[in-house]
Write an enzyme that holds these catalytic residues in place. Sequence first.
Site, short mmCIF file in Angstrom:
data_model
loop_
_atom_site.label_atom_id
_atom_site.label_comp_id
_atom_site.label_asym_id
_atom_site.label_seq_id
_atom_site.Cartn_x
_atom_site.Cartn_y
_atom_site.Cartn_z
N ASN A 9 -0.34 9.54 -8.46
CA ASN A 9 -1.48 9.02 -7.70
C ASN A 9 -1.10 9.12 -6.22
O ASN A 9 -0.33 8.30 -5.73
CB ASN A 9 -1.75 7.56 -8.10
CG ASN A 9 -2.83 6.93 -7.22
OD1 ASN A 9 -3.54 7.63 -6.49
ND2 ASN A 9 -2.94 5.61 -7.28
N TRP A 10 -1.64 10.12 -5.59
CA TRP A 10 -1.28 10.34 -4.17
C TRP A 10 -1.90 9.30 -3.24
O TRP A 10 -1.53 9.20 -2.09
CB TRP A 10 -1.74 11.72 -3.72
CG TRP A 10 -0.95 12.87 -4.26
CD1 TRP A 10 0.00 12.86 -5.25
CD2 TRP A 10 -1.04 14.25 -3.82
NE1 TRP A 10 0.50 14.12 -5.46
CE2 TRP A 10 -0.12 15.00 -4.60
CE3 TRP A 10 -1.82 14.91 -2.88
CZ2 TRP A 10 0.04 16.37 -4.44
CZ3 TRP A 10 -1.66 16.28 -2.72
CH2 TRP A 10 -0.73 17.00 -3.49
N LYS A 11 -2.89 8.57 -3.74
CA LYS A 11 -3.66 7.65 -2.89
C LYS A 11 -4.20 8.42 -1.68
O LYS A 11 -4.46 9.62 -1.77
CB LYS A 11 -2.81 6.46 -2.47
CG LYS A 11 -2.09 5.81 -3.66
CD LYS A 11 -1.55 4.48 -3.34
CE LYS A 11 -0.71 3.99 -4.47
NZ LYS A 11 -0.47 2.57 -4.44
N HIS A 95 -8.31 1.36 -10.53
CA HIS A 95 -7.02 1.07 -9.90
C HIS A 95 -7.12 -0.30 -9.22
O HIS A 95 -8.17 -0.67 -8.70
CB HIS A 95 -6.68 2.16 -8.87
CG HIS A 95 -5.27 2.07 -8.38
ND1 HIS A 95 -4.89 1.17 -7.40
CD2 HIS A 95 -4.14 2.73 -8.75
CE1 HIS A 95 -3.59 1.30 -7.19
NE2 HIS A 95 -3.11 2.24 -8.00
N GLU A 97 -6.26 -1.32 -6.46
CA GLU A 97 -6.72 -1.27 -5.06
C GLU A 97 -8.24 -1.17 -5.01
O GLU A 97 -8.88 -1.75 -4.13
CB GLU A 97 -6.04 -0.09 -4.33
CG GLU A 97 -4.56 -0.38 -4.09
CD GLU A 97 -3.66 0.84 -4.02
OE1 GLU A 97 -4.16 1.96 -3.84
OE2 GLU A 97 -2.44 0.66 -4.15
N GLU A 167 -0.62 -1.56 -14.95
CA GLU A 167 -0.03 -1.58 -13.61
C GLU A 167 -0.05 -3.02 -13.08
O GLU A 167 -1.08 -3.45 -12.52
CB GLU A 167 -0.82 -0.69 -12.66
CG GLU A 167 -0.83 0.77 -13.03
CD GLU A 167 -0.97 1.65 -11.79
OE1 GLU A 167 -0.08 2.46 -11.56
OE2 GLU A 167 -1.96 1.49 -11.06
N GLY A 173 3.75 -0.43 -5.32
CA GLY A 173 4.13 -0.18 -3.93
C GLY A 173 5.04 -1.23 -3.33
O GLY A 173 5.24 -1.27 -2.12
N SER A 212 6.01 0.97 -8.98
CA SER A 212 7.34 1.24 -8.44
C SER A 212 8.26 1.98 -9.42
O SER A 212 9.45 1.70 -9.50
CB SER A 212 8.00 -0.06 -7.95
OG SER A 212 7.23 -0.61 -6.89
N GLY A 233 2.88 6.25 -7.97
CA GLY A 233 2.29 6.29 -6.64
C GLY A 233 3.24 6.93 -5.64
O GLY A 233 3.35 8.16 -5.56
N GLY A 234 3.96 6.12 -4.90
CA GLY A 234 4.81 6.61 -3.81
C GLY A 234 5.72 7.76 -4.21
O GLY A 234 5.85 8.75 -3.47
#
Length: 249
Positions: A9-11, A95, A97, A167, A173, A212, A233-234
Amino acid sequence: MRRKLVAGNWKMNGSLAQNAGLLDAVRGGMASIPNVDCAVCVPFPYLPQAQQRLAGSSVKWGAQDVHQLEKGAFTGEVSAAMLRDFGCSHVIVGHSERRAYYGESSRLVAEKFLAAQKAGITPILCVGETLEQRENGTTEAVVAEQLDALIQLGGVGALRNAVVAYEPVWAIGTGKTASSAQAQAVHAFIRQRVASHDSQIASGLCILYGGSVKANNAAELFAMPDIDGGLIGGASLVADEFLAICRAG
Ligand code: PEP
């Protein structure tokens, strides 16, 4: 035995120039990891670039959100058919967010899930509790509400060949990963809840862990019986790290 899936997930990250190297490296690296499925969920404007650079490889691509309706006067929105036009195999829905910053309810997320499926795209349904909810002991109630909204709207059959991502919000993150035992417990809860409707669908359900995940904790998480891969993600923005996570699958 369920095949592992690792989805990135590049966001809201990337640029045409940066993505080129990342997509090429993931494509090249995945050629030697045939036992794991891999997908990257990129920002909407980069879908043509992902399609162009990943077509013909084992790496799939997708988006991070979708509108629940087929078309119409919804300025700024993107439909599932549009994602399909660009070859998306997956789309993330719900998600944390989106739930937190855009007020998406579990009912709306369920509508998005079904819209994606209708267009032939595999939705990745994100569920998970906040730190406060975990500390209050309501993790299972929160996850159940998020899952049940879909089952009520679409029936348990909507979960056939679908993907759920657990999640925990406090792990996204933050560098704080759920322990493999904590994650396994919630994954088992999700599978049992689906099994109470249909055991066959439950045993085939792909349940990813996200929060994470890094190269140094992926193998332990992925070794748990109900963890079928990760939503990353990251670490999905760094080719070597992402590929190392895929290799752990
Ligand atoms: C995510 O954005 O879904 C996620 C899991 O992020 P991270 O891996 O950075 O915690």
